[in-house]
Design an enzyme around this catalytic site. Structure first.
Site, PDB file in Angstrom:
ATOM      1  N   HIS A   1       0.812  -1.214   0.000  1.00 16.84           N
ATOM      2  CA  HIS A   1       0.000   0.000   0.000  1.00 16.84           C
ATOM      3  C   HIS A   1       0.852   1.274   0.000  1.00 16.84           C
ATOM      4  O   HIS A   1       0.339   2.358  -0.237  1.00 16.84           O
ATOM      5  CB  HIS A   1      -0.982   0.012   1.184  1.00 16.84           C
ATOM      6  CG  HIS A   1      -0.344   0.271   2.514  1.00 16.84           C
ATOM      7  ND1 HIS A   1      -0.047  -0.721   3.416  1.00 16.84           N
ATOM      8  CD2 HIS A   1       0.048   1.430   3.114  1.00 16.84           C
ATOM      9  CE1 HIS A   1       0.492  -0.198   4.501  1.00 16.84           C
ATOM     10  NE2 HIS A   1       0.554   1.111   4.341  1.00 16.84           N
TER      11      HIS A   1
ATOM     12  N   SER B   1       4.838   1.992   7.978  1.00 14.94           N
ATOM     13  CA  SER B   1       4.443   0.863   7.133  1.00 14.94           C
ATOM     14  C   SER B   1       5.609   0.413   6.258  1.00 14.94           C
ATOM     15  O   SER B   1       6.257   1.220   5.597  1.00 14.94           O
ATOM     16  CB  SER B   1       3.268   1.260   6.245  1.00 14.94           C
ATOM     17  OG  SER B   1       2.114   1.509   7.007  1.00 14.94           O
TER      18      SER B   1
ATOM     19  N   ASP C   1      -0.173  -7.567   1.404  1.00 16.78           N
ATOM     20  CA  ASP C   1       0.345  -6.203   1.561  1.00 16.78           C
ATOM     21  C   ASP C   1       1.876  -6.182   1.588  1.00 16.78           C
ATOM     22  O   ASP C   1       2.489  -5.420   2.341  1.00 16.78           O
ATOM     23  CB  ASP C   1      -0.215  -5.550   2.823  1.00 16.78           C
ATOM     24  CG  ASP C   1      -0.154  -4.021   2.755  1.00 16.78           C
ATOM     25  OD1 ASP C   1       0.256  -3.499   1.698  1.00 16.78           O
ATOM     26  OD2 ASP C   1      -0.485  -3.366   3.750  1.00 16.78           O
TER      27      ASP C   1
END
Length: 436
Positions: free
Chosen positions: A166, A282, A204
């Site tokens: 993402h 992230s 992801d």
């Protein structure tokens, strides 16, 4: 055990407190006597390992306890306050310093697997140089609308970087308007233009590649299967674009299911930690105390503190192998809804239905998707899978591991049914829709 008998004249209460503290801490023997001059003396039998401490400088009780200028020993106010003493400075014992080499830092070292003063700093120092900042411009109808910022970890000196999908791919699964180009900044300030090689939205996880004329620092991958709840971990990355940020915490759960988090789609498992994670973390590494990457940070619960999640590195390694072999992650699909069984669940099911199979473990099939490979193979709701591809199984995870990327390959399954009847079924997995 050898003891030393010493006499300490008691002139005031401070001398008395220190004497009692020594006796208590050393599990020694305490004697008192009163001479004809009405002077009280105390004799201590002190274990030999504690004798060295007699030559150490001492801190006072006030220095050791963060209290107001007055210190009350009333347990009704502060609870029980122990008699405290402390060594000033760093004097590592011979047992600790022996057999330890190659540790980062100049403080007291500890043996492998033990948490010491420098453990977290050492782990961060090992992984830190391989942590990078990623930035991808976001455009809407040709207008730049900011950047997507995240973190990554160099896992190969040739410039292979692990990160979150993402971060480098938009929410529709399309490449960024910059045609897969990513701005990569190393911890030492060097910048590179990276290319998105592979991305898997389901897990992801993505791979970014940069090219350098010199070998790049890389992080070592560990094993997430060795983690236990309570193990210390270190999260690194660039939260809120603040590079070289380190936070620490413990593992709360090693196999948190996606269904527990209210996430739909295929089953996924996460490491749950209480490390501080924020936007920009992230894709950054989650490392153990040995400085090995054990997970990739992917998300946190926005409305709660101490609820952060990472993809286990064992799962990430499997995904990377899929990327190398197929260019994508291949996931076989059977069309079964499955539930792990344990003795307690089996006992409850048998209490409601005495024809339920007499098994200790297995995988219950509560639902079969019509027209699916499992439906065509003859699976029925209520079946209990006890063997898959010739191996005994007791969890969904084991079935997934056995299937691997075996699409179109017949696999035999042994199921138990009502009244302990059994059947052997042959199922041919299909490739799952990546949007499932």
């Amino acid at each position: 055990m050898r003891h030393l008998l010493r006499k300490f004249p008691v002139f005031n209460k401070h001398t008395l407190i220190r004497s009692v503290a020594l006796a208590t801490a050393g599990s020694g023997l305490l004697y008192s006597s009163i001479d004809t001059d009405l002077r009280t003396s105390i004799s201590l039998a002190i274990p030999s390992p504690l004798l060295e401490s007699l030559s150490w400088p001492w801190r006072t009780l006030r220095e050791m306890i963060a209290r107001p200028s007055y210190v009350s020993l009333d347990p009704m106010q502060y609870g029980k306050i122990p008699l405290l003493f402390s060594r000033i400075g760093s004097v590592p014992s011979e047992d600790i310093s022996k057999g330890v080499s190659g540790e980062v830092g100049d403080g007291a070292n500890t043996s492998r697997g033990c948490l010491g003063r420098d453990s977290i700093a050492n782990a961060a120092a090992r992984v830190g140089p391989a942590v990078v900042n990623l930035s991808v411009p976001r455009d809407i109808y040709g207008l730049t609308m900011g950047k997507s910022v995240g973190s990554g970890t160099i896992i190969d000196s040739d410039g292979t970087i692990l990160t979150c999908a993402h971060v480098v791919v938009d929410f529709k699964g399309l490449r960024s308007p910059s045609e897969g180009k990513v701005d990569v900044t190393l911890q030492d300030g060097r910048t590179f233009e990276g290319t998105v090689l592979n991305a898997d939205l389901h897990s992801d996880i993505a791979i970014v590649k940069i090219n350098s004329k010199t070998p790049l620092p890389m992080a070592q991958l560990g094993s997430s299967s060795k983690l236990r709840p309570g193990d210390w971990v270190v999260a690194m990355g660039c939260p809120l674009s603040l590079q070289n940020t380190v936070t620490a915490g413990i593992v709360s759960c090693v196999d948190r299911n996606s269904s527990d988090l209210g996430l739909g789609g295929m089953r996924r498992e996460y490491l749950q930690t209480d490390c501080a994670i924020n936007g920009g973390n992230s894709g950054g590494p989650l490392a153990n105390i040995d400085g090995e990457v054990v997970g990739i940070n992917v998300m946190k619960v926005a409305a709660a503190d101490g609820l952060s999640f990472a993809v286990p590195i064992d799962s990430v390694s499997t995904i990377v192998e899929h990327f190398k072999k197929n260019g994508r992650v291949v996931r076989p699909w059977l069309g079964l809804k499955m539930l792990d069984l344990n003795p307690m669940i089996v006992a409850q099911l048998r209490e409601k239905d005495d024809t339920f199979p007499n098994v200790n473990k297995g995988i219950l099939v509560p639902m079969v998707t019509p027209g699916s490979p499992a439906d065509r193979a003859g699976f029925h709701p209520g079946d209990v899978v006890v063997e898959f591809d010739g191996r005994p199984v007791g969890s969904i995870k084991e079935v997934i591991e056995i299937m691997g990327d075996k699409v179109g390959i017949p696999l035999k399954a042994v199921v138990k049914r009502a009244s302990d009847s059994s059947a052997t079924l042959t199922v041919i997995p299909e490739e799952a829709n990546p949007d499932m």
